[in-house]
Motif scaffolding. Structure first.
Motif, PDB file in Angstrom:
ATOM      1  N   HIS A  22      39.058  43.721  44.083  1.00  0.00           N
ATOM      2  CA  HIS A  22      38.536  44.495  45.209  1.00  0.00           C
ATOM      3  C   HIS A  22      39.206  45.868  45.225  1.00  0.00           C
ATOM      4  O   HIS A  22      40.313  46.035  44.715  1.00  0.00           O
ATOM      5  CB  HIS A  22      38.785  43.786  46.542  1.00  0.00           C
ATOM      6  CG  HIS A  22      38.005  42.523  46.703  1.00  0.00           C
ATOM      7  ND1 HIS A  22      38.426  41.320  46.172  1.00  0.00           N
ATOM      8  CD2 HIS A  22      36.813  42.268  47.317  1.00  0.00           C
ATOM      9  CE1 HIS A  22      37.538  40.385  46.463  1.00  0.00           C
ATOM     10  NE2 HIS A  22      36.555  40.930  47.162  1.00  0.00           N
ATOM     11  N   LYS A  24      35.794  47.990  51.693  1.00  0.00           N
ATOM     12  CA  LYS A  24      36.312  47.128  50.628  1.00  0.00           C
ATOM     13  C   LYS A  24      35.143  46.549  49.848  1.00  0.00           C
ATOM     14  O   LYS A  24      34.337  45.789  50.383  1.00  0.00           O
ATOM     15  CB  LYS A  24      37.163  45.998  51.229  1.00  0.00           C
ATOM     16  CG  LYS A  24      37.832  45.107  50.192  1.00  0.00           C
ATOM     17  CD  LYS A  24      38.667  44.033  50.878  1.00  0.00           C
ATOM     18  CE  LYS A  24      39.360  43.145  49.849  1.00  0.00           C
ATOM     19  NZ  LYS A  24      40.148  42.068  50.511  1.00  0.00           N
ATOM     20  N   LYS A  54      33.679  44.733  46.074  1.00  0.00           N
ATOM     21  CA  LYS A  54      34.089  43.795  45.033  1.00  0.00           C
ATOM     22  C   LYS A  54      33.674  44.306  43.662  1.00  0.00           C
ATOM     23  O   LYS A  54      32.566  44.831  43.502  1.00  0.00           O
ATOM     24  CB  LYS A  54      33.474  42.412  45.271  1.00  0.00           C
ATOM     25  CG  LYS A  54      33.976  41.327  44.325  1.00  0.00           C
ATOM     26  CD  LYS A  54      33.415  39.968  44.703  1.00  0.00           C
ATOM     27  CE  LYS A  54      33.879  38.886  43.742  1.00  0.00           C
ATOM     28  NZ  LYS A  54      35.333  38.685  43.784  1.00  0.00           N
TER      29      LYS A  54
END
Length: 373
Positions: free
Chosen positions: A283, A294, A296
């Motif tokens: 992340h 945030k 991935k």
């Protein structure tokens, strides 16, 4: 029939595996998983050995440096030779250390990508809805594929799907059919009839399919993107700007691609060695607009069909009509064909779907799973 868009054909999936074949496949997967666990254990052991050897070499290098500093440089040939020997040994140890470090990094990557748990954790998250346990235990741990077969249709042809398979078989056995057309605009009686040929509809269904997955060495898959009131191009620009900076662990971006079906982004860098460290981070906080989000980072996997086996399958409720002349409008010809093949006196029955392609044109028929029972 309302329109050509509703002209589709359903096909029963005849390629399902038997319970015994499924049990054998499950056992094979278990054996493969056990072998994979053993391989991971060996790789972990090799990794620990490499780390230990690296520490030993580091200590030896420090010791040699201490000894070199303790030797008085008074021009003595023997001491000069010893210093030269120590320096050469240090050079050799540094090279060996670098080789072991490279090997250690390679082992770390192999451990990571051979561990199913770590691979799953690196993949993008997928929201799932629990709908209850399967009533049949044989349906567990089984991947179901729904057939969607596209088949070209030549001009001057039609596909008719009947509600009953017996009607389709009767039409095929009769082979040639004389269809009466509307004679409102035609003067001669023989122009009001056309002869068409009825043949079975055979298609090819996949009986075995193997897909080989390959991880891209230069691409990453970006997911968990925020839902913002900005255009896709603006979002791609911000992601490209962020990941093109070395301070963020990135490099020059070669291409970016927005995946419409999953709302994810594929970023491809111009050189190797950039994607893997980003993937290991998992992340990362990315500034977009006035906030930080945030997201991935996952490996980008591409799939290639390594093995495909096909088997012929006949559509039990569908008939292919050939040799239809282009003497009427599309709608009028469809109506004439449907009326003719609905009549029991001509061997027909209730029509479920009909698609007609005029002469001089081509079409594509889509076959799906037959759920009519």
């Amino acid at each position: 029939m309302d329109s050509e868009e509703e002209s589709f054909v359903r096909l029963q999936d005849e390629s399902l595996q038997s319970p015994e074949q499924l049990r054998q496949e499950i056992e094979r997967c278990k054996e493969l998983y056990t072998a994979l666990e053993k391989e991971c254990a060996k790789l972990q052991s090799a990794k620990e050995a490499a780390e230990q050897r690296t520490q030993e070499l580091k200590k030896e290098e420090e010791l040699h440096k201490v000894l070199e500093q303790q030797l008085p440089l008074n021009g003595d040939e023997e001491r000069a030779r010893q210093i030269f020997t120590i320096r050469e040994e240090n050079k050799r140890l540094r090279l060996e250390k670098q080789v072991l470090y490279n090997k250690l990094e390679e082992l770390k990557k192999r451990v990571f990508w051979n561990d199913p748990v770590q691979i799953l954790s690196a993949l993008p998250e997928k929201k799932m809805i629990f709908k209850g346990l399967p009533a049949n235990k044989e349906d567990m741990n089984k991947l179901m594929l729904i057939p969607l077969i596209r088949c070209p249709l030549p001009g001057g042809s039609a596909l008719i799907t009947f509600e009953e398979a017996e009607v389709a078989q009767r039409i095929i056995e009769m082979k040639e059919h004389t269809v009466e057309l509307s004679c409102g605009q035609l003067e001669e009686l023989d122009q009001c009839r056309v002869k068409v040929q009825a043949v079975p509809m055979d298609i090819l269904l996949p009986s075995a399919l193997e897909i080989r997955l390959t991880q891209s060495s230069r691409s990453i898959l970006v997911s968990d993107l925020p839902s913002l009131s900005i255009s896709k191009e603006a979002l791609l620009d911000k992601l490209e700007l962020f990941f093109s900076k070395t301070k963020n662990g990135g490099s020059e971006v070669e291409s970016r691609n927005f995946l419409e079906d999953s709302q994810q982004v594929v970023l491809t860098f111009t050189r190797d060695g950039v994607a893997e460290p980003l993937i290991e981070r998992g992340h990362i906080q990315v500034p977009i607009g006035k906030g930080k989000y945030k997201i991935k980072i996952s490996p980008y996997m591409s799939g290639d069909i390594s093995n495909l086996q096909l088997q012929p399958s006949r559509c039990p409720r569908t008939v292919l009509l050939l040799g239809i002349p282009d003497v009427m409008s599309v709608e009028s010809m469809r109506d004439a064909l449907e009326i003719h093949f609905q009549k029991a006196s001509r061997g027909g029955g209730e029509v479920d779907a009909l698609a007609y392609v005029p002469a001089g044109r081509t079409g594509v028929a889509v076959f799906v799973e037959d759920t009519a029972g």
